[in-house]
Design a protein around this motif. Structure first.
Motif, PDB file in Angstrom:
ATOM      1  N   VAL A 158       0.736  -1.296  -0.205  1.00 25.11           N
ATOM      2  CA  VAL A 158       0.183   0.034   0.018  1.00 25.11           C
ATOM      3  C   VAL A 158       0.343   1.306  -0.079  1.00 25.11           C
ATOM      4  CG1 VAL A 158      -1.605   1.557   1.702  1.00 25.11           C
ATOM      5  CG2 VAL A 158      -1.760  -1.403   1.088  1.00 25.11           C
ATOM      6  N   ALA A 159       1.919   1.225   0.645  1.00 22.99           N
ATOM      7  CA  ALA A 159       2.847   2.420   0.603  1.00 22.99           C
ATOM      8  C   ALA A 159       3.914   2.283   1.286  1.00 22.99           C
ATOM      9  CB  ALA A 159       2.048   3.355   1.689  1.00 22.99           C
ATOM     10  N   TYR A 160       4.884   3.322   0.862  1.00 23.90           N
ATOM     11  CA  TYR A 160       6.189   3.101   1.246  1.00 23.90           C
ATOM     12  C   TYR A 160       6.722   3.861   2.362  1.00 23.90           C
ATOM     13  CZ  TYR A 160       6.798  -0.492  -2.247  1.00 23.90           C
ATOM     14  OH  TYR A 160       6.287  -1.910  -3.210  1.00 23.90           O
ATOM     15  N   ILE A 161       7.861   4.210   3.014  1.00 28.69           N
ATOM     16  CA  ILE A 161       7.741   5.043   4.155  1.00 28.69           C
ATOM     17  C   ILE A 161       9.864   5.118   3.814  1.00 28.69           C
ATOM     18  CG2 ILE A 161       8.005   6.867   6.755  1.00 28.69           C
ATOM     19  CD1 ILE A 161       5.566   3.523   5.074  1.00 28.69           C
ATOM     20  N   ASP A 162      10.285   6.127   3.680  1.00 22.84           N
ATOM     21  CA  ASP A 162      12.305   5.718   3.552  1.00 22.84           C
ATOM     22  C   ASP A 162      12.359   5.808   4.886  1.00 22.84           C
ATOM     23  OD1 ASP A 162      14.313   6.918   2.989  1.00 22.84           O
ATOM     24  OD2 ASP A 162      14.198   6.165   1.564  1.00 22.84           O
ATOM     25  N   GLY A 163      13.013   5.062   5.463  1.00 22.88           N
ATOM     26  CA  GLY A 163      13.077   4.501   6.709  1.00 22.88           C
ATOM     27  C   GLY A 163      14.413   5.883   7.273  1.00 22.88           C
ATOM     28  N   GLN A 164      15.580   6.285   6.007  1.00 19.07           N
ATOM     29  CA  GLN A 164      16.670   7.352   6.096  1.00 19.07           C
ATOM     30  C   GLN A 164      16.283   8.779   5.961  1.00 19.07           C
ATOM     31  OE1 GLN A 164      20.218   5.727   4.420  1.00 19.07           O
ATOM     32  NE2 GLN A 164      21.399   6.571   5.225  1.00 19.07           N
ATOM     33  N   ALA A 165      15.593   9.087   5.235  1.00 21.95           N
ATOM     34  CA  ALA A 165      15.009  10.130   4.895  1.00 21.95           C
ATOM     35  C   ALA A 165      13.913  10.468   5.522  1.00 21.95           C
ATOM     36  CB  ALA A 165      14.516  10.436   3.528  1.00 21.95           C
ATOM     37  N   ASN A 166      13.120   9.799   6.723  1.00 19.33           N
ATOM     38  CA  ASN A 166      12.107  10.508   7.374  1.00 19.33           C
ATOM     39  C   ASN A 166      12.033  10.401   9.185  1.00 19.33           C
ATOM     40  OD1 ASN A 166       9.850  11.294   5.896  1.00 19.33           O
ATOM     41  ND2 ASN A 166      10.634   9.967   5.002  1.00 19.33           N
ATOM     42  N   ARG A 167      12.751  10.723   9.687  1.00 23.74           N
ATOM     43  CA  ARG A 167      12.593  10.184  11.350  1.00 23.74           C
ATOM     44  C   ARG A 167      11.691  10.140  12.065  1.00 23.74           C
ATOM     45  NH1 ARG A 167      16.452  15.815  13.789  1.00 23.74           N
ATOM     46  NH2 ARG A 167      18.517  15.390  12.628  1.00 23.74           N
ATOM     47  N   ASN A 168      10.134   9.848  11.424  1.00 20.85           N
ATOM     48  CA  ASN A 168       9.260   9.976  11.862  1.00 20.85           C
ATOM     49  C   ASN A 168       8.564   8.759  10.982  1.00 20.85           C
ATOM     50  OD1 ASN A 168       9.011  11.755  10.294  1.00 20.85           O
ATOM     51  ND2 ASN A 168       6.731  12.270  11.403  1.00 20.85           N
ATOM     52  N   ALA A 169       9.366   7.791   9.984  1.00 20.62           N
ATOM     53  CA  ALA A 169       9.113   6.771   9.559  1.00 20.62           C
ATOM     54  C   ALA A 169       8.025   5.803  10.017  1.00 20.62           C
ATOM     55  CB  ALA A 169       9.952   6.242   9.125  1.00 20.62           C
ATOM     56  N   ASN A 170       8.831   5.150  11.763  1.00 16.35           N
ATOM     57  CA  ASN A 170       7.160   4.597  11.920  1.00 16.35           C
ATOM     58  C   ASN A 170       5.715   5.165  12.179  1.00 16.35           C
ATOM     59  OD1 ASN A 170       9.148   2.322  12.449  1.00 16.35           O
ATOM     60  ND2 ASN A 170       9.970   2.794  13.824  1.00 16.35           N
ATOM     61  N   LYS A 197      11.120  11.525  -0.053  1.00 15.99           N
ATOM     62  CA  LYS A 197      11.740  10.051  -0.129  1.00 15.99           C
ATOM     63  C   LYS A 197      12.928  10.449  -0.641  1.00 15.99           C
ATOM     64  CE  LYS A 197      11.372   8.765  -5.841  1.00 15.99           C
ATOM     65  NZ  LYS A 197      10.669   8.747  -6.527  1.00 15.99           N
ATOM     66  N   GLY A 198      13.519   9.169  -0.371  1.00 14.31           N
ATOM     67  CA  GLY A 198      14.950   8.841  -0.225  1.00 14.31           C
ATOM     68  C   GLY A 198      15.794   7.847  -0.942  1.00 14.31           C
ATOM     69  N   THR A 199      16.602   7.642  -0.480  1.00 11.38           N
ATOM     70  CA  THR A 199      16.713   6.380  -1.164  1.00 11.38           C
ATOM     71  C   THR A 199      16.479   5.279  -1.512  1.00 11.38           C
ATOM     72  OG1 THR A 199      19.452   7.393  -0.888  1.00 11.38           O
ATOM     73  CG2 THR A 199      19.145   5.552  -2.132  1.00 11.38           C
ATOM     74  N   ALA A 200      16.225   5.030  -0.394  1.00  8.36           N
ATOM     75  CA  ALA A 200      15.512   3.412  -0.253  1.00  8.36           C
ATOM     76  C   ALA A 200      14.180   3.163  -0.973  1.00  8.36           C
ATOM     77  CB  ALA A 200      15.019   3.520   1.311  1.00  8.36           C
ATOM     78  N   VAL A 201      13.279   4.775  -1.406  1.00  8.96           N
ATOM     79  CA  VAL A 201      12.142   3.863  -1.826  1.00  8.96           C
ATOM     80  C   VAL A 201      12.329   4.407  -3.241  1.00  8.96           C
ATOM     81  CG1 VAL A 201      10.473   5.509  -2.172  1.00  8.96           C
ATOM     82  CG2 VAL A 201      10.594   4.964  -0.052  1.00  8.96           C
ATOM     83  N   SER A 202      13.676   5.471  -3.992  1.00  8.22           N
ATOM     84  CA  SER A 202      14.446   5.143  -5.127  1.00  8.22           C
ATOM     85  C   SER A 202      14.673   4.014  -5.780  1.00  8.22           C
ATOM     86  CB  SER A 202      15.320   6.865  -5.417  1.00  8.22           C
ATOM     87  OG  SER A 202      14.729   8.253  -4.871  1.00  8.22           O
TER      88      SER A 202
END
Length: 206
Positions: A158-170, A197-202
């Protein structure tokens, strides 16, 4: 018969409207979202097939509410699906959703529930970045959270959240699950990128 003035009618009507409004927002009628967790570590799962150097086989892990989590690995890439049985999970869209780069999942599955009934899972993925190697020459791993909807209906990302680009990813992942996982239409709706959108999502979307 005693006549009732319009002023006397105001109080009962107002009382009724207040009671109806209170009933709609009372705690007894509010939906309660919560999280619980299960393990997808190999020691807690059943292995199907014989793992090899690049093929980790299939892990069937206990989930919640009679569901199992099925993690399959091939060519150092994993897929994750959920179903009542391993066979059912293998037929879901999530079982056919691969990321191009090498990847793996963490050993914890977060279950989002509403009034105790699971409707989505959140998992942490590590996506290999071959363009940025470490000192030993190995690809660095970039963290990403994936939200996956659960039955009833198809199981899909459903959704992807970059864990490095977003401090509040959880928190973003839980919000995404709560807001649109249940109404998400697999095969029609596009997987959402939530937050920065960070590296992981890209890498995952290549």
């Amino acid at each position: 018969m005693k006549r009732v003035s319009p002023r006397q009618l105001i109080v009962p009507v107002a009382t009724i409207l207040f009671a109806a409004t209170f009933w709609l927002i009372s705690p007894a009628n509010a939906q309660t979202f919560s999280s619980s967790y299960t393990s997808s570590a190999p020691k807690d799962c059943r292995t199907i097939g014989k793992p090899s150097t690049q093929d980790g086989g299939t892990q069937v892990c206990p989930g919640q509410s009679g569901l199992v989590v099925v993690i399959s690995e091939g060519d150092l890439r994993q897929t994750v699906s959920v179903g009542r049985t391993r066979e059912a999970a293998a037929k879901e869209p999530a079982a056919e959703t691969w990321f191009g780069p090498f990847n793996s999942t963490a050993n914890t599955v977060e279950w989002r529930t509403i009034d105790g009934k699971p409707f989505a899972i959140i998992q942490r993925w590590l996506i290999a970045d071959i363009d940025n190697a470490d000192k030993a020459g190995n690809p660095t791993n970039k963290p990403m959270l994936a939200v996956t909807r659960l039955p009833p209906g198809p199981v899909c990302h459903v959704a992807y959240i970059d864990g490095q680009a977003n401090r509040n990813a959880n928190e973003l992942a839980r919000q995404a699950a709560d807001e649109f996982a249940r109404d998400f239409k697999c095969g029609k709706d596009e997987v959402r990128i939530v937050g920065e959108k960070g590296t992981a999502v890209s890498l995952a979307k290549r």
